[in-house]
Design an enzyme around this catalytic site. Sequence first.
Site, PDB file in Angstrom:
ATOM      1  N   SER A  53      42.487  41.069  36.955  1.00  0.00           N
ATOM      2  CA  SER A  53      42.006  40.199  35.878  1.00  0.00           C
ATOM      3  C   SER A  53      40.634  40.629  35.373  1.00  0.00           C
ATOM      4  O   SER A  53      39.705  40.834  36.153  1.00  0.00           O
ATOM      5  CB  SER A  53      41.922  38.746  36.373  1.00  0.00           C
ATOM      6  OG  SER A  53      43.202  38.269  36.706  1.00  0.00           O
ATOM      7  N   HIS A  86      38.407  32.864  34.350  1.00  0.00           N
ATOM      8  CA  HIS A  86      38.885  32.329  35.630  1.00  0.00           C
ATOM      9  C   HIS A  86      38.383  33.144  36.824  1.00  0.00           C
ATOM     10  O   HIS A  86      38.501  32.696  37.962  1.00  0.00           O
ATOM     11  CB  HIS A  86      40.423  32.236  35.642  1.00  0.00           C
ATOM     12  CG  HIS A  86      41.134  33.565  35.695  1.00  0.00           C
ATOM     13  ND1 HIS A  86      41.609  34.191  34.566  1.00  0.00           N
ATOM     14  CD2 HIS A  86      41.448  34.371  36.733  1.00  0.00           C
ATOM     15  CE1 HIS A  86      42.210  35.322  34.914  1.00  0.00           C
ATOM     16  NE2 HIS A  86      42.116  35.456  36.226  1.00  0.00           N
ATOM     17  N   ASP A  94      39.695  32.279  27.891  1.00  0.00           N
ATOM     18  CA  ASP A  94      39.683  32.877  29.228  1.00  0.00           C
ATOM     19  C   ASP A  94      38.833  34.153  29.255  1.00  0.00           C
ATOM     20  O   ASP A  94      39.239  35.185  29.806  1.00  0.00           O
ATOM     21  CB  ASP A  94      41.107  33.189  29.716  1.00  0.00           C
ATOM     22  CG  ASP A  94      41.143  33.502  31.222  1.00  0.00           C
ATOM     23  OD1 ASP A  94      40.200  33.090  31.928  1.00  0.00           O
ATOM     24  OD2 ASP A  94      42.098  34.174  31.666  1.00  0.00           O
TER      25      ASP A  94
END
Length: 479
Positions: free
Chosen positions: A324, A211, A241
């Site tokens: 992230s 993402h 992901d």
Amino acid sequence: MADRQQTEPAPQWWSRPEGTADSRHDGVPAPRPETADAEVDGDGDGKDEGGRNGAAEQAAAPAQETLAQETPAQETLAQEAPAQETLAQEAPAHEVRYDPWGEQPLQVVDRGRDRRGFRLWQVAALAAGTALLAGGIGGYVGVLAERQSSTRLELPQAAVADKGRAPDSVAGIAATALPGVVTLHVRGAKSSGTGTGFVLDPQGHILTNNHVVADAKEIAVTFSTGESVTAELVGRDSGYDLAVVKVSGVRGLRPLSLGNSENVKVGDPVVAIGAPFDLSNTVTAGIISATGRPVTAGGDKGDGSDISYVDALQTDAPINPGNSGGPLLDARAHVVGINSAIRGADKDDPDRQGGSIGLGFAIPINQGKRVAEELIATGHATHPVIGVTLDMDYTGDGARVGDKGEDGKPSVTAGGPGARAGIKPGDVITKVDGQRVRGGDELIIKIRAHRPGDPLTLTVLRDGRERTLGVVLGSANGS
């Protein structure tokens, strides 16, 4: 001559109040009447030179006349008076004579201007002003003296100590890992963002979250040294992901050592490194709060193609937007997870926080390693499957196999792993390798935590009876 001195008339300015008793001592001659001083004109009217009637003086004459008869020598003095009359004539008519027995003396004492005392507020104001002035002058003089003084002011301070840290301390782990952690700045067609990644090998491959780079048109990688270079996308997978990018022409790359997520236990200390809110090289610490947490993320597209299923490691190490893709490290500075998601307060909660509330989730490194290897090798990742279509609307306990698949196809793929294991439409799978499954998402997560070809034991509820079925996982291409 002696007699004349004793019988001289009294000074003209001297007079006595009327009716006052004669307090002369014996032997002191009485003063001569003022009529003797007055000049008698030829007409004999008895007026003096200034035209003043001497009747008042004559009223006292009988008493003095008697005295004059008793002292003949005074008559002789009276005949010698013309010289004094000349002095009297020279005096102005308006001359004021001093009378010591008068009611109001001519002299007035000048006592000066009345002085008023200071009021209390004036005294207080004066004191305050003086104090402020004295304090200001004293402070200025003190500062000036200090600046001009040759003595240098030094506060006590600890000496420089050994800058080394234990390898298993947070500082030691950070020192080991930071050179291999990078910050990604991504620009897309409609938006831009920031994420984190870490170096996998000397060739410049970097692992991060899908993402972070999903819609990237330009990717810039910044190292802990501040050096920034462009990167290209190697491959990505939305179901896990995960994504891999690569930099070229960079020397001195420091790949991080990969650990084994199977060795992680609840309570183990961990360190997270990332760029929360674009604050590069941020280090936070915590523990492993739980393992095997079924976590789903994404789903913004609405068709389910961007949903990721993670059998995650839960940590209370603060993780925020921008973390992230960053590494989650154990006490030996080995990567045990890839920071991927956080749990915030409910959207309907007015006090909802946008950052960390102590619920962070990381993809286990064992899963990340396998996916990264496939992405580097082929640009795609494979997913383990059992070949069945699940009823995602089922609200009971467990994962129910649907009656029909997509586009009217059978819910159990003919010849697939599930069909070979004996799974039928309507079966409810309640356990995977003895672990309870509460829904369809959890079943997918448990399966994707394994590799294609791994054997699994499924507990199936059919017609009210539990059955145990063995299945070997198949493979499907990821997105």
